[in-house]
Design a protein around this motif. Structure first.
Motif, PDB file in Angstrom:
ATOM      1  N   ARG A 198       0.808  -1.226   0.080  1.00  0.00           N
ATOM      2  CA  ARG A 198      -0.078   0.000   0.084  1.00  0.00           C
ATOM      3  C   ARG A 198       0.954   1.197   0.079  1.00  0.00           C
ATOM      4  O   ARG A 198       0.393   2.175  -0.583  1.00  0.00           O
ATOM      5  CB  ARG A 198      -0.682   0.182   1.248  1.00  0.00           C
ATOM      6  CG  ARG A 198      -2.019   1.103   1.314  1.00  0.00           C
ATOM      7  CD  ARG A 198      -2.952   1.080   2.317  1.00  0.00           C
ATOM      8  NE  ARG A 198      -3.724  -0.170   2.352  1.00  0.00           N
ATOM      9  CZ  ARG A 198      -4.693  -0.539   3.228  1.00  0.00           C
ATOM     10  NH1 ARG A 198      -4.962   0.029   4.143  1.00  0.00           N
ATOM     11  NH2 ARG A 198      -5.549  -1.545   3.078  1.00  0.00           N
ATOM     12  N   TYR A 199       1.843   1.339   0.636  1.00  0.00           N
ATOM     13  CA  TYR A 199       2.850   2.093   0.765  1.00  0.00           C
ATOM     14  C   TYR A 199       3.547   2.648  -0.594  1.00  0.00           C
ATOM     15  O   TYR A 199       3.439   3.809  -1.111  1.00  0.00           O
ATOM     16  CB  TYR A 199       3.875   2.064   1.970  1.00  0.00           C
ATOM     17  CG  TYR A 199       5.278   2.768   1.643  1.00  0.00           C
ATOM     18  CD1 TYR A 199       5.445   4.064   2.191  1.00  0.00           C
ATOM     19  CD2 TYR A 199       6.294   1.974   1.248  1.00  0.00           C
ATOM     20  CE1 TYR A 199       6.478   4.695   2.042  1.00  0.00           C
ATOM     21  CE2 TYR A 199       7.519   2.630   1.279  1.00  0.00           C
ATOM     22  CZ  TYR A 199       7.699   4.124   1.434  1.00  0.00           C
ATOM     23  OH  TYR A 199       8.946   4.607   1.483  1.00  0.00           O
ATOM     24  N   PHE A 200       3.927   1.635  -1.126  1.00  0.00           N
ATOM     25  CA  PHE A 200       4.575   1.772  -2.555  1.00  0.00           C
ATOM     26  C   PHE A 200       3.631   1.980  -3.487  1.00  0.00           C
ATOM     27  O   PHE A 200       3.939   2.914  -4.299  1.00  0.00           O
ATOM     28  CB  PHE A 200       5.282   0.480  -2.892  1.00  0.00           C
ATOM     29  CG  PHE A 200       6.560   0.587  -2.262  1.00  0.00           C
ATOM     30  CD1 PHE A 200       7.707   1.133  -2.805  1.00  0.00           C
ATOM     31  CD2 PHE A 200       6.906  -0.394  -1.249  1.00  0.00           C
ATOM     32  CE1 PHE A 200       8.780   1.136  -2.120  1.00  0.00           C
ATOM     33  CE2 PHE A 200       8.323  -0.593  -0.712  1.00  0.00           C
ATOM     34  CZ  PHE A 200       9.091   0.217  -1.077  1.00  0.00           C
ATOM     35  N   SER A 201       2.140   1.607  -3.332  1.00  0.00           N
ATOM     36  CA  SER A 201       1.290   2.087  -4.514  1.00  0.00           C
ATOM     37  C   SER A 201       0.705   3.395  -4.533  1.00  0.00           C
ATOM     38  O   SER A 201       0.450   3.976  -5.458  1.00  0.00           O
ATOM     39  CB  SER A 201       0.139   1.035  -4.182  1.00  0.00           C
ATOM     40  OG  SER A 201      -0.579   1.427  -3.102  1.00  0.00           O
ATOM     41  N   MET A 202       1.071   4.102  -3.185  1.00  0.00           N
ATOM     42  CA  MET A 202       0.669   5.509  -3.014  1.00  0.00           C
ATOM     43  C   MET A 202       2.019   6.444  -3.246  1.00  0.00           C
ATOM     44  O   MET A 202       2.081   7.297  -2.885  1.00  0.00           O
ATOM     45  CB  MET A 202       0.196   5.680  -1.620  1.00  0.00           C
ATOM     46  CG  MET A 202      -1.322   4.883  -1.356  1.00  0.00           C
ATOM     47  SD  MET A 202      -1.960   4.978   0.068  1.00  0.00           S
ATOM     48  CE  MET A 202      -2.348   6.846   0.296  1.00  0.00           C
ATOM     49  N   PHE A 203       3.175   5.668  -3.405  1.00  0.00           N
ATOM     50  CA  PHE A 203       4.441   6.331  -3.579  1.00  0.00           C
ATOM     51  C   PHE A 203       5.000   6.945  -2.354  1.00  0.00           C
ATOM     52  O   PHE A 203       5.466   8.074  -2.196  1.00  0.00           O
ATOM     53  CB  PHE A 203       4.570   7.389  -4.828  1.00  0.00           C
ATOM     54  CG  PHE A 203       4.300   6.583  -6.126  1.00  0.00           C
ATOM     55  CD1 PHE A 203       5.314   6.113  -6.891  1.00  0.00           C
ATOM     56  CD2 PHE A 203       2.874   6.937  -6.623  1.00  0.00           C
ATOM     57  CE1 PHE A 203       5.009   5.318  -7.980  1.00  0.00           C
ATOM     58  CE2 PHE A 203       2.653   6.072  -7.891  1.00  0.00           C
ATOM     59  CZ  PHE A 203       3.576   5.559  -8.625  1.00  0.00           C
ATOM     60  N   GLY A 204       4.509   6.645  -1.202  1.00  0.00           N
ATOM     61  CA  GLY A 204       4.867   6.987   0.044  1.00  0.00           C
ATOM     62  C   GLY A 204       4.043   8.353   0.498  1.00  0.00           C
ATOM     63  O   GLY A 204       4.350   8.962   1.320  1.00  0.00           O
ATOM     64  N   GLU A 205       3.031   8.728  -0.404  1.00  0.00           N
ATOM     65  CA  GLU A 205       2.342   9.966  -0.191  1.00  0.00           C
ATOM     66  C   GLU A 205       1.414  10.065   0.941  1.00  0.00           C
ATOM     67  O   GLU A 205       0.844  11.096   1.138  1.00  0.00           O
ATOM     68  CB  GLU A 205       1.962  10.621  -1.547  1.00  0.00           C
ATOM     69  CG  GLU A 205       2.877  11.053  -2.610  1.00  0.00           C
ATOM     70  CD  GLU A 205       2.417  11.389  -3.857  1.00  0.00           C
ATOM     71  OE1 GLU A 205       1.002  11.442  -4.022  1.00  0.00           O
ATOM     72  OE2 GLU A 205       3.188  11.680  -4.702  1.00  0.00           O
ATOM     73  N   GLY A 206       0.990   8.819   1.168  1.00  0.00           N
ATOM     74  CA  GLY A 206      -0.025   8.712   2.423  1.00  0.00           C
ATOM     75  C   GLY A 206       0.746   8.395   3.674  1.00  0.00           C
ATOM     76  O   GLY A 206       0.037   8.047   4.755  1.00  0.00           O
ATOM     77  N   ALA A 207       2.066   8.457   3.523  1.00  0.00           N
ATOM     78  CA  ALA A 207       2.883   7.799   4.948  1.00  0.00           C
ATOM     79  C   ALA A 207       3.110   9.010   5.689  1.00  0.00           C
ATOM     80  O   ALA A 207       3.115  10.500   5.615  1.00  0.00           O
ATOM     81  CB  ALA A 207       4.195   7.595   4.525  1.00  0.00           C
ATOM     82  N   GLU A 208       3.184   8.839   7.002  1.00  0.00           N
ATOM     83  CA  GLU A 208       3.486   9.915   8.251  1.00  0.00           C
ATOM     84  C   GLU A 208       4.669   9.723   8.676  1.00  0.00           C
ATOM     85  O   GLU A 208       5.155   8.675   9.467  1.00  0.00           O
ATOM     86  CB  GLU A 208       2.222   9.576   9.120  1.00  0.00           C
ATOM     87  CG  GLU A 208       2.552  10.634  10.304  1.00  0.00           C
ATOM     88  CD  GLU A 208       1.298  10.315  11.451  1.00  0.00           C
ATOM     89  OE1 GLU A 208       1.505  10.804  12.573  1.00  0.00           O
ATOM     90  OE2 GLU A 208       0.218   9.851  11.041  1.00  0.00           O
TER      91      GLU A 208
END
Length: 234
Positions: A198-208
């Protein structure tokens, strides 16, 4: 020498959210200048943008030729924690650790050292409507403490929404033909796989980003770990 802040904005205590649609207030990037009767030797700066300390997935999106450290996914549990590893664009389950507290944290650091990891993606529990739960607070506490240990080595810790990953993990294993006994043993590790994917599918843009309060550790995170000569030969 005493110094005072000329800006009322506060330094982040533990985390900076990369997305603006999360249910917590975001900080705005700003500089904090120290003042005193004598010149201060250093300037405090609030590291508030994930662009300043970007996760590996975002680095790869911005620069397809970028080469660097690997990512470790962590599905924290009360008694069992699933671990997954990403090297490049492949994600695989690594192990399930039946450890807690300091023993778990030290083992994660050891795995990271052996696998050339420079960032940890920890799953953050949320309810179906995106709200945080009592378990979220426990994960934040563990992640905040662990982020300090990781930052001493220049390694970063991020939180990633993990809602639904256990179900996704079970379905993945069923599709793979794994029997029930095997699924029960490996579900935590596969849940960590789902967190990383999930992290990679969002290119890290949803990470905190989980940011230590100590300024020297923030500076270490900006510098990052020492360059690996295998990636950056002279």
């Amino acid at each position: 020498m005493s110094c005072s802040l000329s800006n009322s904005n506060q330094l982040p205590f533990f985390s900076k959210r990369a997305s603006t649609n999360l249910p917590f207030p975001n900080f705005t990037t700003s500089s904090l200048q120290l003042h005193s009767d004598k010149p201060c030797r250093r300037r405090l700066r609030a590291l508030l943008s994930i662009q300043e300390i970007p996760p590996n997935a975002l680095r790869r999106k911005n620069d397809p030729l970028w080469r660097g450290g690997f990512s470790l996914g962590v599905d924290l549990g009360l008694s069992r924690s699933g671990i997954a590893l990403s090297k490049g664009f492949t994600v695989r389950p690594l192990t399930v650790l039946e450890l807690r507290g300091q023993k778990l944290e030290l083992r994660l650091l050891e795995i990271a050292e052996n696998e050339e990891v420079d960032e940890f993606i920890i799953g953050l529990p949320k309810s179906w409507d995106g709200k945080e739960t009592p378990q979220s607070n426990k994960v934040r506490s563990v992640a905040g403490r662990f982020a300090v240990l990781a930052a001493h080595r220049g390694w970063r810790v991020y939180l990633q929404d993990e809602h639904g990953t256990s179900t996704e993990a079970t379905n993945r294993m069923i599709d793979m033909g794994l029997n029930k006994s095997t699924r029960q043993k490996k579900v935590d590790a596969y849940a960590a796989v789902m967190v990383l994917e999930r992290y990679f599918s969002m290119f890290g843009e949803g990470a905190e980003l989980v940011l230590p309060k100590q300024l020297d550790l923030q500076e270490k995170l900006q510098r990052g770990p020492p360059m690996d000569i295998d990636f950056y030969p002279e």
